[in-house]
Each structure stands twice: as structure tokens, then as C-alpha cells.
Design a protein around this motif. Structure first.
Motif, PDB file in Angstrom:
ATOM      1  N   ILE A 127       0.810  -1.211  -0.133  1.00 12.30           N
ATOM      2  CA  ILE A 127       0.000  -0.021   0.250  1.00 12.30           C
ATOM      3  C   ILE A 127       0.921   1.161   0.074  1.00 12.30           C
ATOM      4  N   ARG A 128       1.881   1.361   0.950  1.00 10.01           N
ATOM      5  CA  ARG A 128       2.684   2.465   0.751  1.00 10.01           C
ATOM      6  C   ARG A 128       3.603   2.645  -0.395  1.00 10.01           C
ATOM      7  N   ARG A 129       3.931   1.771  -1.151  1.00 12.78           N
ATOM      8  CA  ARG A 129       4.456   1.710  -2.419  1.00 12.78           C
ATOM      9  C   ARG A 129       3.847   2.291  -3.552  1.00 12.78           C
ATOM     10  N   GLY A 130       2.317   2.320  -3.160  1.00 10.38           N
ATOM     11  CA  GLY A 130       1.210   2.896  -4.201  1.00 10.38           C
ATOM     12  C   GLY A 130       1.451   1.798  -5.519  1.00 10.38           C
ATOM     13  N   VAL A 131       1.404   0.557  -5.411  1.00  6.73           N
ATOM     14  CA  VAL A 131       1.294  -0.588  -6.227  1.00  6.73           C
ATOM     15  C   VAL A 131      -0.089  -0.269  -6.983  1.00  6.73           C
ATOM     16  N   ASN A 132      -0.109  -0.223  -8.350  1.00 10.85           N
ATOM     17  CA  ASN A 132      -1.404   0.036  -8.700  1.00 10.85           C
ATOM     18  C   ASN A 132      -2.159  -1.389  -9.071  1.00 10.85           C
ATOM     19  N   MET A 133      -3.075  -1.617  -8.369  1.00 11.93           N
ATOM     20  CA  MET A 133      -3.876  -2.760  -7.856  1.00 11.93           C
ATOM     21  C   MET A 133      -5.294  -2.711  -7.372  1.00 11.93           C
ATOM     22  N   VAL A 134      -5.950  -3.740  -7.276  1.00  7.67           N
ATOM     23  CA  VAL A 134      -7.113  -3.746  -6.574  1.00  7.67           C
ATOM     24  C   VAL A 134      -6.623  -4.880  -5.486  1.00  7.67           C
ATOM     25  N   TYR A 135      -6.678  -4.536  -4.095  1.00  6.30           N
ATOM     26  CA  TYR A 135      -6.319  -5.485  -3.012  1.00  6.30           C
ATOM     27  C   TYR A 135      -7.727  -5.782  -2.214  1.00  6.30           C
ATOM     28  N   ILE A 136      -8.305  -6.848  -2.357  1.00  5.69           N
ATOM     29  CA  ILE A 136      -9.571  -7.119  -1.719  1.00  5.69           C
ATOM     30  C   ILE A 136      -9.245  -8.184  -0.571  1.00  5.69           C
ATOM     31  N   MET A 176      -5.829   1.029   8.615  1.00  2.95           N
ATOM     32  CA  MET A 176      -4.521   0.983   8.203  1.00  2.95           C
ATOM     33  C   MET A 176      -4.238   1.561   6.665  1.00  2.95           C
ATOM     34  N   ALA A 177      -5.291   0.928   6.121  1.00  7.21           N
ATOM     35  CA  ALA A 177      -4.950   1.411   4.571  1.00  7.21           C
ATOM     36  C   ALA A 177      -4.926   2.771   4.508  1.00  7.21           C
ATOM     37  N   LEU A 178      -5.837   3.547   5.197  1.00  7.68           N
ATOM     38  CA  LEU A 178      -6.008   5.031   4.965  1.00  7.68           C
ATOM     39  C   LEU A 178      -4.589   5.621   5.593  1.00  7.68           C
ATOM     40  N   GLN A 179      -4.228   4.912   6.715  1.00  9.58           N
ATOM     41  CA  GLN A 179      -3.079   5.841   7.354  1.00  9.58           C
ATOM     42  C   GLN A 179      -1.971   5.377   6.358  1.00  9.58           C
ATOM     43  N   LEU A 180      -1.464   4.492   5.816  1.00 16.01           N
ATOM     44  CA  LEU A 180      -0.603   3.766   4.893  1.00 16.01           C
ATOM     45  C   LEU A 180      -0.494   4.483   3.493  1.00 16.01           C
ATOM     46  N   GLY A 181      -1.671   5.313   3.191  1.00 15.78           N
ATOM     47  CA  GLY A 181      -1.604   6.183   1.973  1.00 15.78           C
ATOM     48  C   GLY A 181      -2.268   5.572   0.860  1.00 15.78           C
ATOM     49  N   HIS A 206      -9.343   2.697 -10.827  1.00 14.08           N
ATOM     50  CA  HIS A 206      -8.447   3.820  -9.911  1.00 14.08           C
ATOM     51  C   HIS A 206      -6.948   3.232 -10.311  1.00 14.08           C
ATOM     52  N   HIS A 207      -6.129   4.480 -10.425  1.00 10.71           N
ATOM     53  CA  HIS A 207      -4.709   4.446 -10.916  1.00 10.71           C
ATOM     54  C   HIS A 207      -3.970   4.593  -9.373  1.00 10.71           C
ATOM     55  N   GLY A 208      -3.545   3.396  -8.916  1.00  9.22           N
ATOM     56  CA  GLY A 208      -2.913   3.557  -7.792  1.00  9.22           C
ATOM     57  C   GLY A 208      -3.268   2.397  -6.953  1.00  9.22           C
ATOM     58  N   ALA A 209      -3.084   2.309  -5.673  1.00  7.88           N
ATOM     59  CA  ALA A 209      -3.110   1.153  -4.633  1.00  7.88           C
ATOM     60  C   ALA A 209      -4.954   1.565  -4.032  1.00  7.88           C
ATOM     61  N   ALA A 210      -5.429   0.597  -4.561  1.00  6.38           N
ATOM     62  CA  ALA A 210      -7.162   0.566  -4.298  1.00  6.38           C
ATOM     63  C   ALA A 210      -7.197  -0.447  -3.301  1.00  6.38           C
ATOM     64  N   PHE A 211      -7.944  -0.229  -2.162  1.00  6.17           N
ATOM     65  CA  PHE A 211      -7.809  -1.324  -1.156  1.00  6.17           C
ATOM     66  C   PHE A 211      -9.351  -1.466  -0.803  1.00  6.17           C
ATOM     67  N   ILE A 212     -10.091  -2.711  -0.710  1.00  8.32           N
ATOM     68  CA  ILE A 212     -11.187  -2.750  -0.335  1.00  8.32           C
ATOM     69  C   ILE A 212     -11.415  -4.074   0.808  1.00  8.32           C
ATOM     70  N   ASP A 213     -11.953  -3.607   1.903  1.00  4.96           N
ATOM     71  CA  ASP A 213     -12.062  -4.459   3.038  1.00  4.96           C
ATOM     72  C   ASP A 213     -13.316  -5.093   2.888  1.00  4.96           C
TER      73      ASP A 213
END
Lengths: 351, 612
Positions: A127-136, A176-181, A206-213
Motif C-alpha cells: 500500500i505504501r509503495r502505491g502499487v497499481n492494484m485492487v487489493y480485496i 490501516m490502509a488510510l494511514q498507509l496512503g 483507479h490508478h494506484g493502490a485501491a484497497f477494499i475491506d
């Protein structure tokens, strides 16, 4: 799970998307998860999101770690390459895959054991590195495959199927995801596909790290009274802050809505997110406010869902690395090998 | 008056310094100046795991004969560190020389009667000319280089040229450095006589280059077509990643856009680093990580995945002293078993053993071809001695007609033309199936990669027969590996002999020096240098040709011998371990002493003794 193989013949009237694919073209093998598992609903949402976005299935790479959630990539997008890697290490494998070919869509599927315990570090750093992905994260608060141990997202005081009380503090993956950017953060519920599908679609665009809990109750080990991850509990405490529609290639129609109840967000790729506000003062563009609001509501026992934060102009790891536009895995000898002339000069400098 | 060692172009100088005092560049200037005079040198840093304050040494062996291994013993000690004075003075050979800063008088008890003491008031000379404290520290080093140059009769022009080259672009620094150099020279000329040790111009360096193995391996990765590097800092491998970075910036920027044809990620740990490598390699980029023993330990789970899911990856292991944190700044060849069989379950992995920076370059580039051909993780086994020291090595060469060998990969056209894709099916008998990169074709060629057991179509299966077929195929693949690993290099003795030696990696120069010495004594030993694992069939034949083979390694447990015995079933009694493992580079003296004793016990005496 079912033992009946899926019929191969498709109904001729099945609706097709712009690429001429039907819903069936986005399916995978038959699920081996328990009947009624929330994870299967998430797989179905992924299938629908990809179908609706007219994505060529082979241009998606499905990555996972180990656990019930990590098995699911086998059960959707059968024409995509998938990689069921090592426990807790999906984020690093996805990062590497992404570096090799920036043109594919990377869909990382993980669970709360995989991402909040053994893989907490890798989750954080990807997440910190801003990998362009969808992380579920398919979050059920429990270790399913090993039969019911608490996971790190299990709430303090939550009761296990066998009566034990969890004494450890819970990790809130969204906080966590919000804090990590992360530049796109959402929370969904496997029991609300209508909410979940647009969240996945917008994350893909989305271009960048997209996180879905995604809360995804475990019907076998964490769906009882006393659990804070059961279907009933999540339904009762689900506080959706907005309702998202995702539009690609056409102008949004906003006339139906009263002023102040609608927000439009244009992402990097031109796709437009139409957000109907359910919590009138919630601003998904304000990361700090989002963190504080989520904290307040969590203290009240409420589970905030919806699109929680988006930075529509997010950057990604390739931007930071300044890699060339062509995918690295398409570069050949002529692009990569400097040749003898360069060595001659170098040899001279080393004498 | 003590005896004076007299030697021309064949002696050892050791500098004892304090870490962080700026001595490293002055010492390197000294070594390079001798090279410029056409005389081969071997230089070695002996340094602590520390940034500032602890003792550090730099050893320069000057050898007209071209012996590049560590010799052992010191002929001239440049004792600049009061902390280690006692041990440094004790290390000097009888008749050798002690060079020291004589600004403050030392009591006679601090010296030895059997050595020659050369005092130069370095601090005094320096402080008279410079006032800035940092300058004083740095120029004191240059002053001793000047003093040594005069004492050893070195070519001053060579040193001045090197100073000019070093400070090219920072031209203001040239004049004060040259001035400091001459302050040292002038003092010696005025007050002292030259030593019995002398450097004379020669032509023994040839076209060789002077570089460390880590830099050479980083350069090799560029030539091997690596585009993704993920790494985590660890001594002694860090400078390898940094070299890759440096050479990428030099050679891999797109001219039109200035963007990079590479991606380098400093992982949060070794697990992430190897994970990134696996992901990138799976997706068709050439990827590597560099690490040392502790990192390899952390990476083993992923290495097993790479083995079983058949993902090409390159791991460059710059070995240091183990176990655990061990001796981070000392050298060993002690990760061999750990790397060869890394991970749980039945696994084995190809390894390459470079002998010097020249081979670090070649083998680094080659390792990517081997990994792609075999679709498996490959280890390049450097060690600290090769990795972090500058070695004289053959110049780098590259065949411009050479193409990166990506192994069996089906393209869109292959799939479209109906070529059969079954990921783990051995159609050609070499144990290797064709792979596809993700995103190749809309309807053909996709598969699911997993570390769980799978059939030849990559489908999940726990069927015993299917499992056995699959892991047996992996053994066939390991047989194929034997043909891809560089063949062992054999040097036969001048006469037929019952005795042989096996060795590899950084042992090579010391081994060759020992062999020359044995040959001169009339003791004949056939020699074979291993260049990788799995071992070629010639290695087994070599052992069987001899009654006894001495296996020289730099570890305690004879790890490479264990691999050889395990993999071939050779009788362990035929293979006698000769082991050096104190963390210093092995010397010819050590090898000669050990093997002589072993031969003596077997009633093999030097021919000269027999003749007597």
C-alpha cells in the motif's frame, strides 16, 4: 460446495457486453468453499464488475496468498492467469508481477489471516509503495481452513464458535490502509452485492493502490450469536456512508438528485464516480476526516461501509520508479544489453 | 641491526587503519599505482561491522608471478591504528618493516628487535601544512602514500595521474592532494633510505581490469537482461544491488524519454524481495535479488514455491561467515547446502560458483538464461572475498550476436496456430514444459500457478500417481541442468598421479599458487575446479580416476563434499576434506601445509626429499 459440473453450453440469449462476452466468460472453476460462503458472493461480484466494465478477461492477473479467500481466484475469471502464492505474501508477488507488466490489471485477493497477521507487513508495504492494484481482503474474522481460530481482525470481546472470548484488539484494515496512503479505500459486505460491485469497478479503474475491506461472514465458523462478523451482526451494524455508481465513457445524469446529496469524482482514467451521499457530511476526499469518522463510528460499534476515501489523481509505483511506458517483460536483447562497445569503455575506466 | 627482507615486486603490505578515517581511498590509490606500473596486486579489505571507530585493515599483495590469493604474513606494516598496534607489530615477518607515525615518541618496548622500524612524523608534517581538521585527517593518508612511494621506489607519475583521474571534475582537489603526496616523498628523500622492498615497472598486468565481484555481478545482471531487482540491504551483498542501480542508470535509460528500462525496489525484508522477484519472473521479466546467508534462510519458503511452481528467478548470494548473524564482514563458502536444498520437501536448485569478478560478470548474465531455460530458481554463489574486494580480472567481453535465451515460452502466435499448451507437460524429454506469460491470448494459454500439488495441466491434484509423475519430472529437469551449468575446469599435473584436488570459487587463486608450489617440489596433483551444481558427470569420473581427492573448501562441514557424496553416491573415503573457516580468505600457505601433511600421512614425500 457442489459436485455438479457447470454446463458448458450457454443460453443463446445471455446478455453480452461490448466485447461480445457473456457473464459466463468471466466465470472460473466450481467453488470448493462451503455452501453460503460470503467469499463466493465476492467472486460473483468480481465477475459482474469485470463483465460490466467490458474487460478482456486475459488482461487481468489474479493473485492470492493462502487460505479460503486465497482459493477463490480459481473460481472466477477462468481465462485469466492466476497465482496462488505463499501465505501472507500475495502483496510482494503482485508487486513484482506489476513491475514486469504495467498494462495488466492486478487483482489481489486475500483474507484477514493472510493480510492482517502473517502478511501484515507485506499488506502495509504494498500500500505504501502505491502499487497499481485492487487489493480485496475477504474479511471474516476467523481462520476458516484450520477450523475457527480467531484472526487479527476479530473484535475484542467477540465470541468464538466454541465459546472462547477474543482478548486481543482488532486490526481495522481500512484504518490501516488510510494511514498507509492507499489512494482508494472502500469497505463492502459480501451480503450487499449492489453496493460491492460498483466499489470493485471503481477500484479497478483507479490508478494506484485501491484497497477494499469486504466483510464476508464465515458460515462454518463465525456466524453465531456473539460474533461481530456474522451476517446478522454486520447487517444490523452496517452504516453505509454513500452509494456509488460507476460510469465509463458517458456523462453522468445528476438531475434527479437534490443539491448536496450527490458528488462526482473523475478518476485518472476518465471514469466518473457518482456518489449518492447517505451520511450528508461525509467527504470521501478528506483522508484525515475519514480516519476520524471511522474511528468514532467504530467506537459506537458501527461498521462504516461505502467508498471511504479516494484520491482521483493517485500515482503508482511505476510513476515513482520512472519506468518506461512499454511493459518491462516486452523488452528484448536490443533494449536491454549494452553490448561490447560499452564494455570496452568500461574496461578502460577500470585499469 | 635486524635482517632486512629484500624483495622486488613480491611482498605484502598491510595497512592498519581506523574505520571512517578516509584511509580506504588512499590505500586504493597505493594499490592502483602499482597496477599502473604493470605489477599485479591483490587487495583485500579486512573490516568490522561498523561505520566509524573500529579497526580496519587493507592488505596489498604485490606479486609479479600474478598470485592473487591472500599470501598470509606481512612484510611491511603501515601501522596507523594505536588500538591494534600490538597485534599489528606481532604480525610482521622477521626482517620485515614497520612504518608508523613517529610524531609522538614510542617507547622501545613497543617495537621488536627483529624488524626494521621506519618512522615518519606524519601528523607533524600534515599539521604544519593544513589547518582544517578533516583535511588534516585525509591528507595525512596521502602523505603516507607519498612516503611509501619513495620508500618502495614507486613511480610518482603513475600516482599523480591517478589522483588527476580520481578528482576529474573536482579539479580544485588535485593540487592539494599532489602537494600532500610530495610532502611524504620529500620527507623520505631527505631523512630516510629506501627499503629492501621495491616495486619495479613491469608488464605483467596486461589488459586486465581491477574491480570487485559485486560490481561485476551487477553489471552481469544488466547484460543478462534483468529488468526487476528487489533486494534488502545486507552485508556483504548491498554493493551488488547498488552496482546494478549504477549500471542501469548508465546503460538502461530510454534516450527519448529518460525513463528507465528497469525497476529496482528495496523490499521491506528478504521475504518481500524474493516475492517481488517471483511475481516479476512469473510475469515474464528477468528478475533477481541479492542477499547473504541470513537472507537466503528467510527466502527459503519462496524458493520452494519457485521450484515447485517452476518460476525462473536468480538469487545472488554473497556468502559471509555463518551461522546466524555470524561474521558479517568475513568470508566463507558456507551457504552451499542451505542454497542447494533450500526449502521444505524434496527440492534442489542449480548453483554457479564464480572464481573471480570476471566470472561474476559472465555467470550473472548466464544465470538468467539458465533460470529461464530450466524455469527454476538459480543461485549465483559469490562470497565476501570476491564480492567486496577489488580483484585483477580479465577484461569484460560480450558477444554482440548473443540473444537472451528465454527458454520455452509460447507466444500469441504459437497459441493461435494451435500449438498445444499444457503447462507442466514434458513434451521433449528434458523435464521442462512450455510456459505462457499472463495476458498473452484471450482464450488460450491461461493457467493457475500454485505451490500446492498439481497435474500436468496445472490443475490442483493430490493424486499420488500424479504427484509422483510430476516430482519425477523435476528430477529429469535437474539432469538437464547438468548440461547448462558451466563445465568444470581441469588442470592435470605434469605427471600421472593417484592424487587429485577439487576446489571452487574464491579458493581458486590460492589453489593455483599451491599447485605451482607442489609441482615445483615434484608433488603431482591433478586439479578440477567446480563451476556449479548439479555436478557434471566429469566430476564423478575425476574422483574415480584417483585413489584420493582432496576437496578444498572454506567452511567447517565440507558442505560441497557432502553435496558431491550425496548426489553421486561416491565413496566418502576417497574424498578428503581440506577446510579453512576462520573467516579470512584461504591462502596457498594453508593449502600447502594441510595437503602436505595429508600426503605425508599417506607416505607421499616430495620428490626432492626422496632423491636426498
Amino acid at each position: 460446495m457442489t459436485y455438479i459440473p457447470k454446463p458448458k453450453l450457454h443460453h443463446p440469449d445471455l446478455p453480452k457486453n461490448k466485447l461480445g462476452f457473456t457473464h459466463r466468460d468471466y466465470e472460473g472453476s466450481v467453488s470448493t468453499l462451503c455452501a453460503g460462503c460470503g467469499h463466493d458472493s465476492i467472486s460473483a461480484a468480481i465477475i459482474q464488475a469485470c463483465f460490466e466494465l467490458d474487460l478482456p478477461p486475459h488482461r487481468i492477473a489474479k493473485m492470492s496468498g493462502i487460505g479460503c479467500s486465497s482459493k477463490t481466484p480459481d473460481y472466477f475469471l477462468g481465462n485469466s492467469h492466476g497465482f496462488n502464492s505463499v501465505h501472507g505474501r500475495m502483496p510482494s508477488v503482485l508487486t513484482g508481477a506489476n513491475l514486469a507488466n504495467k498494462d495488466l490489471i492486478y487483482l489481489g485477493v486475500s483474507g484477514d489471516g493472510d493480510s492482517a497477521s502473517i502478511g501484515f507487513g507485506q499488506f502495509a508495504h504494498s500500500i505504501r509503495r502505491g502499487v497499481n492494484m485492487v487489493y480485496i481482503v475477504e474479511n471474516n474474522g476467523v481462520y476458516g481452513l484450520t477450523k475457527g481460530q480467531f484472526s487479527a481482525t476479530s473484535d475484542k470481546g467477540s465470541k468464538s464458535k466454541y465459546g472462547a472470548l477474543n482478548s486481543d484488539s482488532a486490526i481495522d484494515m481500512v484504518a490501516m490502509a488510510l494511514q498507509l496512503g492507499a489512494t482508494y479505500v472502500a469497505r463492502g459486505f459480501s451480503g450487499d452485492k449492489e453496493q460491492l460491485v460498483p466499489l470493485i469497478k471503481a477500484a479497478i479503474n483507479h490508478h494506484g493502490a485501491a484497497f477494499i475491506d469486504c466483510l464476508s461472514p464465515c458460515v462454518a465458523f463465525n456466524n453465531h450469536i456473539g460474533s461481530t462478523k456474522s451476517f446478522d451482526y454486520v447487517r444490523e451494524h452496517n452504516e453505509s456512508v454513500n452509494k456509488l455508481d460507476m460510469m465509463v465513457d458517458h456523462d453522468p445524469i445528476v438531475a434527479d438528485y437534490a443539491p448536496g446529496t450527490m458528488e462526482l469524482v473523475t478518476q485518472h482514467d476518465g471514469s466518473v464516480l457518482r456518489l449518492r451521499k447517505l451520511a450528508p457530511h461525509y467527504d470521501p476526499n478528506d483522508r484525515i476526516a475519514a480516519m476520524s469518522y471511522l474511528g468514532e463510528r467504530a467506537a459506537q460499534g458501527e461498521i462504516v461501509t461505502g467508498l471511504l476515501y479516494v484520491d482521483p489523481q493517485g500515482e503508482d509505483l511505476h510513476d515513482y520508479c520512472n519506468t518506461i511506458d512499454k511493459p518491462l517483460n516486452e523488452l528484448g536483447t536490443a533494449d536491454l544489453v549494452p553490448g561490447q562497445a560499452a564494455l570496452d569503455k568500461l574496461n578502460e575506466d577500470l585499469r | 641491526m635486524p635482517q632486512q627482507i629484500a624483495a622486488t615486486n613480491d611482498f605484502v603490505v598491510k595497512f592498519a587503519n581506523v574505520n571512517g578515517s578516509g584511509s580506504a581511498s588512499a590505500n586504493e590509490l597505493f594499490a592502483r599505482s602499482i597496477l599502473r606500473m604493470g605489477v599485479p596486486v591483490a587487495s583485500r579489505n579486512i573490516f568490522p561491522s561498523n561505520i566509524q571507530g573500529l579497526p580496519t585493515w587493507y592488505e596489498v599483495r604485490i606479486s609479479a608471478a600474478g598470485h592473487l590469493g591472500r599470501r598470509g604474513g606481512v612484510d611491511l606494516m603501515v601501522a596507523m591504528n594505536p588500538q591494534t598496534w600490538g597485534a599489528d607489530v606481532a604480525e610482521i615477518e622477521p626482517g620485515g618493516y614497520l612504518f608508523y607515525d613517529s610524531t609522538k615518541p614510542m617507547p622501545p618496548s613497543k617495537f621488536r628487535e627483529d624488524i626494521n622500524v621506519v618512522g615518519v612524523p606524519l601528523t607533524d608534517i600534515c599539521n604544519r601544512a593544513f589547518t582544517d581538521p578533516r583535511q588534516r585527517q585525509l591528507f595525512k593518508n596521502i602523505i603516507y602514500v607519498g612516503a611509501l612511494a619513495a620508500l618502495l621506489n614507486m613511480d610518482v607519475t603513475a600516482i599523480e595521474t591517478l589522483i588527476a583521474e580520481q578528482f576529474q571534475g573536482k579539479d580544485k582537489l588535485i593540487a592539494p592532494n599532489v602537494k600532500a603526496l610530495h610532502m611524504g616523498i620529500d620527507h623520505v628523500k631527505e631523512h630516510l633510505a629506501p627499503l629492501g622492498l621495491r616495486v619495479e615497472k613491469s608488464d605483467k598486468v596486461g589488459d586486465r581490469v581491477f574491480i570487485d565481484g559485486n560490481s561485476a555481478a551487477g553489471l552481469g545482471a544488466v547484460y543478462g537482461g534483468a529488468t526487476v531487482c528487489a533486494w534488502y540491504p545486507i552485508t556483504p551483498s548491498t554493493s551488488l544491488a547498488e552496482a546494478f542501480m549504477k549500471y542501469c542508470r548508465k546503460f538502461r535509460l530510454d534516450k527519448a524519454t529518460g525513463k528507465g528500462k528497469y525497476a529496482i525496489v528495496q523490499g521491506e525484508d528478504e521475504l518481500a524481495s524474493i516475492g517481488i522477484v517471483m511475481g516479476a519472473a512469473w510475469n515474464g521479466a528477468r528478475a533477481f535479488t541479492c542477499t547473504s546467508g541470513p537472507g537466503v534462510s528467510l527466502m527459503t519458503e519462496f524458493v520452494g514455491l519457485g521450484y515447485y511452481a517452476e518460476i525462473p528467478a536468480v538469487i545472488m548470494d554473497v556468502q559471509r561467515g555463518g551461522p546466524s548473524t555470524g561474521m558479517p564482514t568475513r568470508t566463507q563458502q558456507a551457504d552451499l547446502i542451505g542454497a542447494a536444498y533450500a526449502s521444505h520437501g524434496d527440492t534442489k536448485h542449480p548453483m554457479l560458483f564464480p572464481e573471480d569478478p570476471g566470472e561474476c560478470f559472465e555467470m550473472a548474465a548466464l544465470s538468467f538464461d539458465i533460470a529461464d531455460r530450466l524455469q527454476t530458481p538459480v543461485f549465483l554463489m559469490l562470497d565476501l572475498d570476491i564480492g567486496m574486494n577489488d580483484w585483477l580480472t580479465k577484461p569484460f567481453t560480450w558477444d554482440d550476436k548473443r540473444e537472451l535465451d528465454r527458454g520455452k515460452v509460447l507466444s500469441y502466435e504459437d497459441l493461435q496456430a494451435g500449438k498445444e499448451f499444457a503447462r507442466y507437460t514434458d513434451f521433449e524429454g528434458d523435464g521442462i514444459g512450455a510456459r505462457t506469460y499472463p495476458g498473452t491470448h484471450p482464450t488460450k494459454g491461461s493457467y493457475f500457478t500454485r505451490g500446492s500439488s498439481h497435474d500436468r495441466f496445472a490443475k490442483y491434484s493430490e493424486n499420488g500417481t500424479v504427484y509422483v509423475e510430476n516430482v519425477t519430472r523435476l528430477l529429469r529437469k535437474f539432469e538437464t541442468a547438468k548440461k547448462l551449468i558451466p563445465a568444470p575446469v581441469r588442470h592435470d599435473a605434469k605427471q600421472k598421479t593417484k592424487y587429485g584436488v577439487l576446489y571452487f570459487g574464491s579458493t581458486t587463486p590460492s589453489m593455483h599458487e599451491a599447485l605451482e608450489s607442489f609441482e615445483a617440489q615434484g608433488i603431482h596433483l591433478n586439479a578440477m575446479r567446480l563451476r556449479g551444481f548439479p555436478f557434471a558427470d566429469e566430476v564423478e569420473k575425476f574422483v574415480l580416476e584417483h585413489d584420493q581427492v582432496f576437496f578444498v573448501e572454506q567452511n567447517r562441514d565440507a558442505q560441497c563434499r557432502t553435496l558431491l557424496v550425496t548426489e553421486t553416491g561416491l565413496d566418502p573415503a576417497r574424498i578428503v576434506p581440506v577446510l579453512h573457516y576462520d573467516g579470512t580468505p584461504i591462502t596457498a600457505r594453508f593449502i600447502i601445509e594441510k595437503i602436505s601433511a595429508l600426503l605425508k600421512a599417506r607416505n607421499v614425500a616430495a620428490l626432492r626429499e626422496v632423491a636426498r
